[in-house]
Scaffold this motif. Structure first.
Motif, PDB file in Angstrom:
ATOM      1  N   VAL A   1     -32.497  -0.904 135.111  1.00  0.00           N
ATOM      2  CA  VAL A   1     -33.124  -1.205 136.413  1.00  0.00           C
ATOM      3  C   VAL A   1     -32.090  -1.872 137.321  1.00  0.00           C
ATOM      4  CG1 VAL A   1     -34.858  -2.630 137.592  1.00  0.00           C
ATOM      5  CG2 VAL A   1     -35.472  -1.331 135.534  1.00  0.00           C
ATOM      6  N   ARG A   2     -31.400  -2.888 136.791  1.00  0.00           N
ATOM      7  CA  ARG A   2     -30.400  -3.627 137.585  1.00  0.00           C
ATOM      8  C   ARG A   2     -29.267  -2.712 138.040  1.00  0.00           C
ATOM      9  NH1 ARG A   2     -29.281  -8.374 140.564  1.00  0.00           N
ATOM     10  NH2 ARG A   2     -27.251  -9.250 139.977  1.00  0.00           N
ATOM     11  N   ALA A   3     -28.719  -1.920 137.128  1.00  0.00           N
ATOM     12  CA  ALA A   3     -27.561  -1.072 137.448  1.00  0.00           C
ATOM     13  C   ALA A   3     -27.924  -0.024 138.494  1.00  0.00           C
ATOM     14  CB  ALA A   3     -27.046  -0.404 136.180  1.00  0.00           C
ATOM     15  N   LEU A   4     -29.130   0.549 138.378  1.00  0.00           N
ATOM     16  CA  LEU A   4     -29.517   1.581 139.345  1.00  0.00           C
ATOM     17  C   LEU A   4     -29.895   0.952 140.677  1.00  0.00           C
ATOM     18  CD1 LEU A   4     -31.275   4.137 137.006  1.00  0.00           C
ATOM     19  CD2 LEU A   4     -29.100   4.392 138.190  1.00  0.00           C
ATOM     20  N   ARG A   5     -30.531  -0.237 140.663  1.00  0.00           N
ATOM     21  CA  ARG A   5     -30.842  -0.899 141.911  1.00  0.00           C
ATOM     22  C   ARG A   5     -29.558  -1.186 142.711  1.00  0.00           C
ATOM     23  NH1 ARG A   5     -34.426   0.241 144.768  1.00  0.00           N
ATOM     24  NH2 ARG A   5     -32.493   1.101 145.609  1.00  0.00           N
ATOM     25  N   GLU A   6     -28.532  -1.613 141.985  1.00  0.00           N
ATOM     26  CA  GLU A   6     -27.248  -1.937 142.636  1.00  0.00           C
ATOM     27  C   GLU A   6     -26.579  -0.680 143.197  1.00  0.00           C
ATOM     28  OE1 GLU A   6     -25.319  -3.838 139.266  1.00  0.00           O
ATOM     29  OE2 GLU A   6     -25.477  -5.804 140.218  1.00  0.00           O
ATOM     30  N   ARG A   7     -26.859   0.498 142.628  1.00  0.00           N
ATOM     31  CA  ARG A   7     -26.142   1.724 143.012  1.00  0.00           C
ATOM     32  C   ARG A   7     -26.931   2.686 143.911  1.00  0.00           C
ATOM     33  NH1 ARG A   7     -24.427  -0.249 138.414  1.00  0.00           N
ATOM     34  NH2 ARG A   7     -22.238   0.004 137.742  1.00  0.00           N
ATOM     35  N   LEU A   8     -28.248   2.671 143.829  1.00  0.00           N
ATOM     36  CA  LEU A   8     -29.040   3.664 144.551  1.00  0.00           C
ATOM     37  C   LEU A   8     -29.286   3.248 145.994  1.00  0.00           C
ATOM     38  CD1 LEU A   8     -31.725   4.593 141.851  1.00  0.00           C
ATOM     39  CD2 LEU A   8     -29.756   5.971 142.583  1.00  0.00           C
ATOM     40  N   ASN A   9     -29.408   4.250 146.882  1.00  0.00           N
ATOM     41  CA  ASN A   9     -29.822   3.982 148.258  1.00  0.00           C
ATOM     42  C   ASN A   9     -31.113   3.182 148.226  1.00  0.00           C
ATOM     43  OD1 ASN A   9     -27.720   5.707 148.933  1.00  0.00           O
ATOM     44  ND2 ASN A   9     -29.076   7.498 149.098  1.00  0.00           N
ATOM     45  N   GLU A  10     -31.245   2.260 149.188  1.00  0.00           N
ATOM     46  CA  GLU A  10     -32.446   1.402 149.136  1.00  0.00           C
ATOM     47  C   GLU A  10     -33.720   2.190 149.415  1.00  0.00           C
ATOM     48  OE1 GLU A  10     -30.933  -1.524 151.853  1.00  0.00           O
ATOM     49  OE2 GLU A  10     -32.332  -0.851 153.431  1.00  0.00           O
ATOM     50  N   SER A  11     -33.573   3.412 149.927  1.00  0.00           N
ATOM     51  CA  SER A  11     -34.766   4.243 150.166  1.00  0.00           C
ATOM     52  C   SER A  11     -35.345   4.756 148.841  1.00  0.00           C
ATOM     53  CB  SER A  11     -34.390   5.436 151.052  1.00  0.00           C
ATOM     54  OG  SER A  11     -33.353   6.182 150.421  1.00  0.00           O
TER      55      SER A  11
ATOM     56  N   THR B   1     -37.109   4.097 135.377  1.00  0.00           N
ATOM     57  CA  THR B   1     -36.180   3.827 134.273  1.00  0.00           C
ATOM     58  C   THR B   1     -36.653   2.624 133.484  1.00  0.00           C
ATOM     59  OG1 THR B   1     -33.860   3.288 133.751  1.00  0.00           O
ATOM     60  CG2 THR B   1     -34.688   2.466 135.856  1.00  0.00           C
ATOM     61  N   ILE B   2     -36.754   2.724 132.130  1.00  0.00           N
ATOM     62  CA  ILE B   2     -36.248   3.747 131.255  1.00  0.00           C
ATOM     63  C   ILE B   2     -37.350   4.495 130.502  1.00  0.00           C
ATOM     64  CG2 ILE B   2     -34.059   2.542 130.834  1.00  0.00           C
ATOM     65  CD1 ILE B   2     -35.240   1.570 128.146  1.00  0.00           C
ATOM     66  N   ASN B   3     -36.985   5.706 130.043  1.00  0.00           N
ATOM     67  CA  ASN B   3     -37.765   6.385 129.026  1.00  0.00           C
ATOM     68  C   ASN B   3     -37.363   5.743 127.699  1.00  0.00           C
ATOM     69  OD1 ASN B   3     -39.214   8.346 127.510  1.00  0.00           O
ATOM     70  ND2 ASN B   3     -38.767   9.907 129.050  1.00  0.00           N
ATOM     71  N   SER B   4     -38.008   6.147 126.616  1.00  0.00           N
ATOM     72  CA  SER B   4     -37.679   5.553 125.310  1.00  0.00           C
ATOM     73  C   SER B   4     -36.194   5.734 124.988  1.00  0.00           C
ATOM     74  CB  SER B   4     -38.522   6.221 124.219  1.00  0.00           C
ATOM     75  OG  SER B   4     -38.435   7.623 124.323  1.00  0.00           O
ATOM     76  N   ILE B   5     -35.653   4.825 124.187  1.00  0.00           N
ATOM     77  CA  ILE B   5     -34.264   4.956 123.716  1.00  0.00           C
ATOM     78  C   ILE B   5     -34.279   6.039 122.635  1.00  0.00           C
ATOM     79  CG2 ILE B   5     -32.380   3.857 122.469  1.00  0.00           C
ATOM     80  CD1 ILE B   5     -33.104   1.233 123.752  1.00  0.00           C
ATOM     81  N   GLY B   6     -33.552   7.110 122.888  1.00  0.00           N
ATOM     82  CA  GLY B   6     -33.671   8.307 122.071  1.00  0.00           C
ATOM     83  C   GLY B   6     -33.188   8.160 120.637  1.00  0.00           C
ATOM     84  N   ASN B   7     -33.924   8.858 119.757  1.00  0.00           N
ATOM     85  CA  ASN B   7     -33.457   9.078 118.381  1.00  0.00           C
ATOM     86  C   ASN B   7     -33.107   7.824 117.609  1.00  0.00           C
ATOM     87  OD1 ASN B   7     -33.694  11.977 118.393  1.00  0.00           O
ATOM     88  ND2 ASN B   7     -32.098  11.876 119.973  1.00  0.00           N
ATOM     89  N   GLY B   8     -34.060   6.902 117.595  1.00  0.00           N
ATOM     90  CA  GLY B   8     -33.968   5.776 116.658  1.00  0.00           C
ATOM     91  C   GLY B   8     -34.529   6.193 115.309  1.00  0.00           C
ATOM     92  N   LEU B   9     -34.377   5.300 114.306  1.00  0.00           N
ATOM     93  CA  LEU B   9     -34.855   5.622 112.957  1.00  0.00           C
ATOM     94  C   LEU B   9     -35.429   4.350 112.334  1.00  0.00           C
ATOM     95  CD1 LEU B   9     -34.887   8.025 110.950  1.00  0.00           C
ATOM     96  CD2 LEU B   9     -32.702   7.217 110.065  1.00  0.00           C
ATOM     97  N   ALA B  10     -36.631   4.457 111.769  1.00  0.00           N
ATOM     98  CA  ALA B  10     -37.249   3.302 111.110  1.00  0.00           C
ATOM     99  C   ALA B  10     -37.654   3.706 109.703  1.00  0.00           C
ATOM    100  CB  ALA B  10     -38.462   2.826 111.899  1.00  0.00           C
ATOM    101  N   ILE B  11     -37.627   2.720 108.791  1.00  0.00           N
ATOM    102  CA  ILE B  11     -37.851   2.990 107.362  1.00  0.00           C
ATOM    103  C   ILE B  11     -39.003   2.145 106.849  1.00  0.00           C
ATOM    104  CG2 ILE B  11     -36.814   2.823 105.056  1.00  0.00           C
ATOM    105  CD1 ILE B  11     -34.073   3.281 106.397  1.00  0.00           C
ATOM    106  N   ASP B  12     -39.866   2.756 106.052  1.00  0.00           N
ATOM    107  CA  ASP B  12     -40.949   2.038 105.369  1.00  0.00           C
ATOM    108  C   ASP B  12     -40.371   1.446 104.080  1.00  0.00           C
ATOM    109  OD1 ASP B  12     -44.388   2.748 104.445  1.00  0.00           O
ATOM    110  OD2 ASP B  12     -42.964   1.280 103.630  1.00  0.00           O
ATOM    111  N   PRO B  13     -40.285   0.113 103.969  1.00  0.00           N
ATOM    112  CA  PRO B  13     -39.602  -0.507 102.823  1.00  0.00           C
ATOM    113  C   PRO B  13     -40.324  -0.291 101.491  1.00  0.00           C
ATOM    114  CG  PRO B  13     -40.677  -2.183 104.164  1.00  0.00           C
ATOM    115  CD  PRO B  13     -40.813  -0.886 104.903  1.00  0.00           C
ATOM    116  N   HIS B  14     -41.619   0.030 101.549  1.00  0.00           N
ATOM    117  CA  HIS B  14     -42.349   0.231 100.284  1.00  0.00           C
ATOM    118  C   HIS B  14     -42.020   1.590  99.675  1.00  0.00           C
ATOM    119  CE1 HIS B  14     -44.477  -3.324 101.482  1.00  0.00           C
ATOM    120  NE2 HIS B  14     -44.835  -2.755 102.616  1.00  0.00           N
ATOM    121  N   THR B  15     -41.753   2.550 100.532  1.00  0.00           N
ATOM    122  CA  THR B  15     -41.591   3.920 100.011  1.00  0.00           C
ATOM    123  C   THR B  15     -40.192   4.481 100.216  1.00  0.00           C
ATOM    124  OG1 THR B  15     -42.217   4.835 102.142  1.00  0.00           O
ATOM    125  CG2 THR B  15     -44.019   4.415 100.573  1.00  0.00           C
ATOM    126  N   ASP B  16     -39.337   3.656 100.870  1.00  0.00           N
ATOM    127  CA  ASP B  16     -37.977   4.135 101.192  1.00  0.00           C
ATOM    128  C   ASP B  16     -38.029   5.454 101.948  1.00  0.00           C
ATOM    129  OD1 ASP B  16     -36.270   2.939  98.163  1.00  0.00           O
ATOM    130  OD2 ASP B  16     -37.240   1.928  99.848  1.00  0.00           O
TER     131      ASP B  16
END
Ligand SMILES: CC(C)(C)CCc1c(C(=O)O)[nH]c(=O)[nH]c1=O
Length: 312
Positions: A232-242, A191-206
């Motif tokens: 990482v913290r939340a799953l470490r606190e919740r998952l079996n230590e195995s 954990t984690i994979n990328s944060i899904g479905n973000g959006l970025a804009i090129d300011p020169h071309t809009d």
């Protein structure tokens, strides 16, 4: 100084490796990651049964001011057999991760069955960020679907297996995914994979910065660090230590590696920053990590692993 990690019966002399998708599509790339004296392992690009060209370019974009990246690669890969051939014939002392990302449950089961019946003696990572069925969210955001596929997988799979998870943002979702995962003999969670479905804009071309999906893509790099630490913290606190944890997301410095270990990570993966610096990033990050431990007179990662303090 002891900078090692352990998952199942596999000992890693270094805890850093690439994140699936970065520097791992071809045998040349895989060899370069393994050849780095400061990598502990390598993970293959998530495989589908047949080779895939992936989405049209531009499909990966580096955001300005080292903020991170956005991608909608579309699972370009050389196909399952290519990676199976690589891992079966590659001579290395380092443990190797084989990532699978079928676009259907049957594809995943077929690839896992072939891995089970093969002589592969590394670790398998099942990418649950893949779409389940059209109209439903990705598998890892569908808790019943996750339980269903893991039930089928563990009805035959006996080798060390972990799952790659997208980030969660609701405390109840941390509880729900952990309740599913704790019911299975998983070797690890990544954990984690990328944060899904973000959006970025090129300011020169809009204009959006990547072509696929109208510009929507997964976010990586420094802007996802806080979410990676939390997962990482939340799953470490919740998952079996195995169930061990691979921490991925937002690593650009040794302090970022240190922080993920503090939250409970056993290994740490580098994605966007590996795209930026290539394999020398592993030496820089490990050196900076050692300095962080030195500052506090620690001799090993074991002394800080999972030891994040809260304010009492
Ligand atoms: C997003 C999927 C195409 C379903 C899986 C592959 C993948 C990709 C990709 O190949 O686009 N990019 C990511 O940041 N994470 C992934 O897991």
């Amino acid at each position: 100084m002891d900078l090692t990690g352990q998952i199942a019966n596999f000992h890693f002399n270094h805890i850093l490796l690439n994140a699936a998708g970065v520097k791992c599509q071809t045998t040349a790339e895989l060899d370069q990651v393994l050849a780095s004296p400061y990598s502990g392992s390598v993970v293959t690009k998530s495989a589908t049964p047949m080779t895939r060209p992936g989405n049209p370019s531009p499909r990966y974009y580096q955001l300005p001011e080292e903020l991170g990246s956005v991608n909608s690669m579309g699972l370009p890969n050389e196909g399952f057999a290519y990676y199976l051939d690589y891992v079966l014939n590659k001579k290395t002392d380092k443990p190797v991760f084989f990532s699978v990302a079928g676009l259907t449950k049957d594809d995943n089961l077929a690839m896992l069955m072939e891995l089970e019946q093969s002589n592969f003696n590394g670790l398998v990572e099942l990418n649950l960020s893949c779409p389940n069925v059209p109209g439903k969210p990705q598998t890892a955001y569908d808790f019943e679907a996750t339980r269903a596929i893991l039930t089928e997988v563990f009805s035959f799979f006996t080798k060390p297996l972990g799952v790659k998870l997208p980030p969660y943002f609701d405390m109840v979702h941390f509880d729900m995914i952990a309740a599913v995962l704790n019911d299975f003999p998983l070797a690890f969670v990544n954990t984690i994979n990328s944060i899904g479905n973000g959006l970025a804009i090129d300011p020169h071309t809009d204009t959006v910065v990547i072509k696929p999906k109208g510009g929507f893509g997964g976010l990586g790099g420094s802007l996802v660090k806080a979410t990676a630490l939390a997962n990482v913290r939340a799953l470490r606190e919740r998952l079996n230590e195995s169930i061990k944890i691979i921490g991925t997301g937002g690593v650009t410095s040794g302090r970022d590696v240190y922080d993920l270990v503090l939250c409970g990570a056993d290994l740490v993966e580098v994605g966007t920053q590996l795209m930026v610096e290539d394999t020398p990033v592993f030496e820089r990050l490990e050196g900076e990590l050692a300095n962080e431990l030195d500052k506090k007179d620690y001799q090993s990662l074991a002394e800080i692993r999972g030891k994040l303090q809260i304010i009492s």
